[in-house]
Design a protein around this motif. Structure first.
Motif, PDB file in Angstrom:
ATOM      1  N   UNK A 168       0.847  -1.187   0.000  1.00 43.61           N
ATOM      2  CA  UNK A 168       0.000   0.000   0.000  1.00 43.61           C
ATOM      3  C   UNK A 168       0.879   1.231   0.000  1.00 43.61           C
ATOM      4  N   UNK A 169       0.298   2.383   0.269  1.00 41.63           N
ATOM      5  CA  UNK A 169       1.047   3.634   0.261  1.00 41.63           C
ATOM      6  C   UNK A 169       1.027   4.294   1.629  1.00 41.63           C
ATOM      7  N   UNK A 170       2.091   5.063   1.902  1.00 38.25           N
ATOM      8  CA  UNK A 170       2.214   5.810   3.156  1.00 38.25           C
ATOM      9  C   UNK A 170       1.893   7.293   2.975  1.00 38.25           C
ATOM     10  N   UNK A 171       2.317   7.868   1.854  1.00 39.99           N
ATOM     11  CA  UNK A 171       2.068   9.289   1.621  1.00 39.99           C
ATOM     12  C   UNK A 171       0.567   9.521   1.466  1.00 39.99           C
ATOM     13  N   UNK A 172       0.066  10.505   2.159  1.00 38.69           N
ATOM     14  CA  UNK A 172      -1.363  10.798   2.094  1.00 38.69           C
ATOM     15  C   UNK A 172      -1.630  12.221   2.515  1.00 38.69           C
ATOM     16  N   UNK A 173      -2.886  12.506   2.769  1.00 46.85           N
ATOM     17  CA  UNK A 173      -3.282  13.862   3.147  1.00 46.85           C
ATOM     18  C   UNK A 173      -2.839  14.177   4.569  1.00 46.85           C
ATOM     19  N   UNK A 174      -2.322  15.369   4.756  1.00 47.04           N
ATOM     20  CA  UNK A 174      -1.943  15.818   6.098  1.00 47.04           C
ATOM     21  C   UNK A 174      -3.201  15.983   6.947  1.00 47.04           C
ATOM     22  N   UNK A 175      -3.138  15.490   8.174  1.00 49.77           N
ATOM     23  CA  UNK A 175      -4.272  15.606   9.099  1.00 49.77           C
ATOM     24  C   UNK A 175      -3.771  15.999  10.483  1.00 49.77           C
TER      25      UNK A 175
ATOM     26  N   UNK B  44      -2.052  10.607   5.618  1.00 51.53           N
ATOM     27  CA  UNK B  44      -0.608  10.386   5.613  1.00 51.53           C
ATOM     28  C   UNK B  44      -0.219   9.574   6.846  1.00 51.53           C
ATOM     29  N   UNK B  45       0.587   8.544   6.626  1.00 51.99           N
ATOM     30  CA  UNK B  45       0.929   7.639   7.724  1.00 51.99           C
ATOM     31  C   UNK B  45       1.575   8.384   8.889  1.00 51.99           C
ATOM     32  N   UNK B  46       1.063   8.152  10.076  1.00 50.52           N
ATOM     33  CA  UNK B  46       1.645   8.772  11.264  1.00 50.52           C
ATOM     34  C   UNK B  46       3.046   8.233  11.539  1.00 50.52           C
ATOM     35  N   UNK B  47       3.443   7.163  10.832  1.00 49.08           N
ATOM     36  CA  UNK B  47       4.777   6.605  11.003  1.00 49.08           C
ATOM     37  C   UNK B  47       5.812   7.319  10.137  1.00 49.08           C
TER      38      UNK B  47
END
Length: 603
Positions: free
Chosen positions: A519-526, A551-554
């Motif tokens: 899957x992907x880690x990059x995502x929308x900032x929250x 966006x992954x917290x990791x």
């Protein structure tokens, strides 16, 4: 030209418009989306879920279903009690400058409460992972177990006709379409030709599966991620959540600066129904990230300049819709992660369609008697490390501009015992895979090297060095079996090292692996309430993102198994509370409650 166009809006002569109003709209039916929907429904909201695919479950339904939730109730009930600072220390050590105090605190505080909430109020039950260690046991705060859990197996018959809407297990890794649970279940299958009790177990499971297929069209003993989705789906149906399938979202509705709904279309035959759904409390993006968005991959994956050089094991429908919708509403994609994807080595399995399928190599790499080499015949990493770490090592070892490729090498006894990629162990035949070129074979190392296009001298030297030490159960070059995670993934019955054995008995086999991901880690900032942030860092009213749309917290790191689904479930729980205006729980979990029906403390 915009390289990331939004989903194509429905069109056509037979278009029908339908308007409805609810409290909350969720886009996507994986674990993050359904956890949000179920929580919100329990908190009194009217919820509509729209799913692009004809089937419910997203990537979760194909996954192992593990969730990383430190201090979860099942661990505590088993006597594994740790202070919140222990997992916090581990996250700080693993994430470095990507560590976000607010997000970490939310996961560590609300994760256990999320598990307790679902156990008490829904059909969701769990099995513990108290023997599942964190990936990197030398990092401060690492745990030997107690931070993981998985959905308990589920009887699909309890879904009734709804079972037809559930995504089936991934056929590449599920023999006969039958899900096999990690732990004892899988061990029995691996030992079925060597152990009478394991044979009885495996034969019974297979017999029950075929009876279910004859009666119901598919297996009814659901495990892993399939069980997680089935239990969430049962809960959603019980609570009256509306789920619209084959319904891709095409637009986010914004009214007076507040996200107030979506436009989504159901395509049926020659006609189309376009839904305009107004949501009083907002919209939740949970569509599974962008693993099949070529333009986004080309922009964020350095090893995939056109996007086509990277292969994902996620469903094809996960093509970045939620992220594009979030950007259209003012959200920002985070691109500062150490890795934009959850890397994993995959092999390309030939298909009748002509388009190969991606097989994720998650199980056999740590078993004794396997190594990985590049075209020069040299090893490049500890193959028993996590899938993400192995892929990172391959990317680092690949010269710029060269294809990201490696070969998994084993001997005949290994393949017949453990299998190699899509080629299953005894008694499954090898001939079809040799015929279509997926599996390469050689009676000697030199012959295998020629079949694969590997440097023969390099391979023979590598195997001579490896076998010399492997005869003593050692791997001085890369330390296979040196970590607790390695050993848990290996074969406990093999001594002295569960991850190391000579590769000596021909014929020898190889399967090529390429750059891939789960899957992907990059995502929308929250923010910590899963609210999507705009370019100034302010929350966008009424817009949330969870799962891989968030966006992954990791920060692009991979410290443990389950760091996708654990946060997805937790932040779905958090987002639903915020959308409903209900304060998050702050009480201490009562450990004296009876265990929910169907829940077990054994894998």
């Amino acid at each position: 030209m915009n390289p990331h166009p939004g989903p194509i809006a429905p069109s056509g002569a037979a278009r029908q418009n339908a308007r409805r109003t609810c409290d909350l709209v969720v886009i996507g039916s994986g674990a993050g989306g359904l956890a949000t929907a179920v929580t919100a429904a329990l908190l009194g909201l009217e919820v509509v879920v729209v799913e692009k695919d004809a089937k419910i479950g997203g990537t979760t339904a194909w996954s192992g279903g593990w969730m990383w939730i430190p201090r979860n109730p099942l661990a505590v009930e088993a006597g594994i009690v740790e202070d919140i600072e222990a997992p916090r220390t581990y996250l700080k050590a693993e994430l470095g400058n990507a560590y976000d105090e607010a997000l970490a605190t939310m996961l560590l505080e609300q994760g256990p409460r999320m598990v307790d909430f679902f156990r008490r109020n829904t059909s969701l039950a769990f099995v513990h992972g108290n023997a599942v260690p964190d990936f990197h046991d030398t990092s401060p705060g690492a745990a030997k177990g107690g931070r993981s859990l998985c959905a308990a197996p589920f009887d699909g018959r309890l879904l009734g006709a709804r079972i037809c809407d559930l995504r089936a297990p991934l056929d590449l890794i599920s023999p006969f379409g039958m899900g096999i649970a990690s732990g004892r279940d899988m061990l029995h299958f691996l030992e079925a030709t060597r152990n009478a009790s394991s044979f009885t177990h495996a034969a019974g499971r297979i017999l029950r599966h075929f009876i279910d297929v004859a009666r119901h069209g598919r297996g009814m003993k659901l495990v892993n991620g399939n069980a997680l989705i089935a239990r969430l789906l049962k809960s959603a149906d019980d609570l009256g959540v509306t789920i619209l399938t084959s319904c891709p979202a095409s637009e986010v509705l914004v009214e007076e600066g507040h996200v107030a709904g979506i436009v989504a279309g159901i395509i049926a035959g020659s006609g189309e129904t376009v839904h305009e759904i107004h949501a009083r409390r907002g919209v939740v993006l949970a569509s599974g990230g962008f693993p099949h968005d070529l333009a986004r991959k080309a922009a964020l994956f350095p090893h995939a300049p056109t996007g086509r050089e990277h292969w994902s094991a996620a469903p094809q429908t996960n093509s970045g819709d939620g992220i594009r919708l979030g950007e259209a509403a003012g959200g920002c994609l985070r691109t500062d992660l150490s890795d934009a994807g959850a890397w994993a080595p995959v092999s390309l399995v030939p298909q009748a369609s002509g388009t190969p399928a991606s097989y994720p190599h998650l199980v056999e790499r740590a078993k004794p008697g396997l190594i990985m080499v590049r075209a020069d015949g040299r090893r490049f990493t500890n193959e028993a490390d996590s899938y993400h770490d192995v892929m990172r090592a391959l990317l680092a070892a690949t010269p710029p501009g060269a294809p990201v490729e490696a070969w998994m090498i084993c001997d005949h006894s290994f393949q017949r015992h453990y299998g190699l990629g899509r080629t299953r162990p005894r008694p499954f035949p090898l001939r079809p895979w040799l015929a279509n070129g997926y599996l390469k074979r050689g009676n000697s190392f030199a012959e295998l090297a020629r079949a694969c296009g590997i440097d023969a001298d390099g391979l023979e030297q590598t195997l001579a060095d490896y076998n010399r030490a492997a005869a003593r159960g050692e791997d001085p070059a890369f330390g296979r079996g040196s970590s607790l995670y390695n050993r848990v993934q290996g074969d406990a019955a093999h001594r002295p090292n569960p991850c190391v054995a000579p590769i000596a008995r021909g014929p020898f086999y190889a399967v090529k692996v390429v750059a891939g991901s789960l899957g992907t880690f990059a995502g929308l900032a929250t923010d910590a309430h899963a609210r999507v942030l705009d370019g100034s860092g302010s929350p966008i009213a009424g817009l949330y993102a969870v799962g891989n749309d968030m966006s992954s917290m990791m920060g692009g790191r991979y410290p443990a198994g389950g760091i996708t689904l654990g946060p997805a479930m937790t932040f779905g729980f958090v987002a639903a509370h915020h959308a409903s205006g209900t304060p998050l729980p702050s009480d201490t979990i009562d450990r004296g409650q009876p265990r929910p029906p169907g829940e077990s403390h054994a894998l």
